[in-house]
Design an enzyme around this catalytic site. Structure first.
Site, PDB file in Angstrom:
ATOM      1  CD  GLU A  35      44.210  41.137  55.761  1.00 38.76           C
ATOM      2  OE1 GLU A  35      44.223  42.262  56.282  1.00 38.76           O
ATOM      3  OE2 GLU A  35      43.623  40.901  54.696  1.00 38.76           O
ATOM      4  CG  ASN A  44      42.553  34.110  55.208  1.00 40.72           C
ATOM      5  OD1 ASN A  44      42.768  33.354  54.262  1.00 40.72           O
ATOM      6  ND2 ASN A  44      41.854  35.220  55.075  1.00 40.72           N
ATOM      7  CG  HIS A  74      42.582  40.100  47.863  1.00 38.63           C
ATOM      8  ND1 HIS A  74      41.290  40.139  47.367  1.00 38.63           N
ATOM      9  CD2 HIS A  74      42.476  39.749  49.164  1.00 38.63           C
ATOM     10  CE1 HIS A  74      40.446  39.834  48.338  1.00 38.63           C
ATOM     11  NE2 HIS A  74      41.129  39.592  49.430  1.00 38.63           N
ATOM     12  CD  GLU A 131      40.019  37.204  51.991  1.00 38.49           C
ATOM     13  OE1 GLU A 131      40.239  38.350  51.588  1.00 38.49           O
ATOM     14  OE2 GLU A 131      39.932  36.906  53.196  1.00 38.49           O
ATOM     15  CG  ASP A 182      39.765  40.148  44.335  1.00 39.78           C
ATOM     16  OD1 ASP A 182      40.986  40.155  44.614  1.00 39.78           O
ATOM     17  OD2 ASP A 182      38.928  40.803  44.986  1.00 39.78           O
TER      18      ASP A 182
HETATM   19  C1  XIL Z   1      36.715  43.417  52.679  1.00 42.53           C
HETATM   20  C2  XIL Z   1      35.278  43.456  52.162  1.00 42.53           C
HETATM   21  O1  XIL Z   1      35.257  42.889  50.880  1.00 42.53           O
HETATM   22  C3  XIL Z   1      34.754  44.854  52.154  1.00 42.53           C
HETATM   23  O2  XIL Z   1      33.378  44.854  51.832  1.00 42.53           O
HETATM   24  C4  XIL Z   1      34.965  45.520  53.525  1.00 42.53           C
HETATM   25  O3  XIL Z   1      34.610  46.874  53.450  1.00 42.53           O
HETATM   26  C5  XIL Z   1      36.400  45.400  53.982  1.00 42.53           C
HETATM   27  O4  XIL Z   1      36.798  44.040  53.948  1.00 42.53           O
HETATM   28  N1  XIL Z   1      41.072  40.792  53.191  1.00 42.53           N
HETATM   29  C6  XIL Z   1      40.109  40.168  53.936  1.00 42.53           C
HETATM   30  C7  XIL Z   1      38.676  40.503  53.717  1.00 42.53           C
HETATM   31  O5  XIL Z   1      40.420  39.260  54.709  1.00 42.53           O
HETATM   32  O6  XIL Z   1      37.918  40.384  54.880  1.00 42.53           O
HETATM   33  C8  XIL Z   1      38.503  41.880  53.129  1.00 42.53           C
HETATM   34  O7  XIL Z   1      37.122  42.083  52.815  1.00 42.53           O
HETATM   35  C9  XIL Z   1      39.381  42.034  51.913  1.00 42.53           C
HETATM   36  C10 XIL Z   1      40.841  41.875  52.254  1.00 42.53           C
END
Ligand code: XIL
Length: 373
Positions: free
Chosen positions: A152, A200, A236, A265, A267
């Site tokens: 990020e 990523n 996400h 990731e 969802d």
């Molecule tokens: C999130 C976790 O799911 C949480 O448990 C934590 O509190 C914060 O991080 N992008 C990412 C992940 O790359 O590492 C993040 O994970 C979600 C967003």
């Protein structure tokens, strides 16, 4: 007697129908037939929960620690490293024939307070960044097959995000754009020459200012010989109202640069009631979004992994993150039962095989071309 037997058989059948047992194939089996890694974020503190562990090993062939390989956990005090929880993830994966994706070596967030509150000069930060990346990557050499080296780093307008690593105060490369990212990749490669190295990010799957900036960076790195092997698209999805667009085109243009793409990731956040439940129509919209992303990834040889950010709604980060407003974002509900999205993803994998009987071989060939760089 006979009637009684029939009745109990019916009860058993209906229980089976609601669980995985009624299904012909697991996610993992369907993915393996098309040469795809199917993964999930995990929390090793839950491995002692039999249902969590059993479901995880049955449905996935890849795991990624949700938090325990992040800086806050791996270097809780300056120069003191903690690999216990990460090692548990590696051990679980080893016991069940799964691959481990490492997440992550460098990020502007989820850093320990000693780092974010400390007053360090760029020289000191540069040294700490190198030591962290190399100590962690060296520890997991041969065990983590792919690393999110940098997480990020771009804003939605395509500019680099301000961070401790870029410019607050940065490692002395603040006016040189992506140079600090390139440095992270070089150090990671020195520490583990065989791991695949990924950049990523979220909201970068379609074609827009952010993904254009990522594309431009990968192109530049490739021209300059910076060791980058892949781009992770987090996926996400925050609204069930629109299908992701432009993903195939974005994956294809990255593939032409000679890098892999992984969905890292995924969802799909839904509005939930106070019990954490989403409506049936929301669940079916969610299934369509999962289907589209899984279908797109499965059909393109350069897309080598499909991963979700957890697998049961019981342990998703979203309810806490959205203060109870959103959740029900994953493939299995809080009781580990498959949701419409689960069936949609398996179907997508199956269709990919029907449409292209050679898809597995094509994917393997693409992976070979990347690792022979
Ligand atoms: C999130 C976790 O799911 C949480 O448990 C934590 O509190 C914060 O991080 N992008 C990412 C992940 O790359 O590492 C993040 O994970 C979600 C967003």
């Amino acid at each position: 007697m006979k009637i009684k037997w029939h009745l109990s058989a019916l009860v058993i059948l209906s229980i089976l129908a609601g669980s995985m047992a009624g299904r012909a194939e697991t996610l993992r089996q369907a993915a393996e037939r098309i040469g795809l890694l199917v993964g999930t974020a995990v929390n090793p503190a839950l491995f002692s929960n039999p249902e969590y562990a059993r479901t995880l090993a049955r449905e996935f062939n890849m795991v990624e620690p949700e938090n325990v390989m992040k800086w806050r956990v791996t270097e809780p005090a300056k120069g003191k490293f903690n690999f216990g929880p990460g090692d548990q993830v590696v051990a679980f994966a080893g016991a069940h024939g799964m691959k481990v994706r490492g997440h992550n070596l460098l990020w502007g967030k989820f850093n320990p307070e000693w780092l974010t509150r400390g007053q360090f000069t760029p020289r000191e930060l540069r040294q700490m960044m190198k030591q962290h990346i190399q100590t962690v990557a060296r520890h997991y050499r041969g065990e983590v097959f792919a690393w999110d080296v940098v997480n990020e780093a771009f804003d939605s307008d395509g500019r680099l995000s301000h961070s401790i690593w870029l410019d607050r105060p940065g490692i002395g490369l603040a006016r040189q754009g992506t140079a600090y990212i390139a440095q992270a990749f070089r150090w990671a490669h020195q520490a583990d020459p065989h791991a695949l190295l990924f950049y990523n990010d979220y909201a970068a799957e379609g074609i827009d200012a952010k993904s254009n900036a990522i594309y431009a960076m990968v192109k530049k790195f490739k021209q300059e010989g910076i060791p980058i092997d892949g781009v992770g698209l987090q996926l996400h999805v925050v609204s069930s109202r629109a299908l992701p667009r432009g993903m195939a085109a974005n994956i294809r243009r990255l593939a032409k640069l000679g890098v892999e793409v992984q969905i890292t990731e995924m969802d799909v956040a839904l509005p939930i009631d106070s019990n954490g439940t989403a409506s049936a129509s929301e669940l079916s919209r969610q299934a369509k979004i999962y289907a589209k992303v899984a279908r797109t990834c499965a059909a393109i040889p350069a897309c080598t992994a499909f991963q979700t950010w957890g697998f049961t709604d019981r342990y998703s980060w979203l309810p806490a993150y959205t203060m109870g407003k959103k959740g029900a974002a994953l493939l299995l509900n809080a009781d580990y039962r498959p949701k419409p999205a689960y069936d949609a993803v398996i179907d997508a994998f199956r269709q990919a095989l029907q449409r292209d009987r050679q898809i597995k071989e094509r994917r393997i060939r693409f992976e070979q071309s990347v690792s022979e760089r």
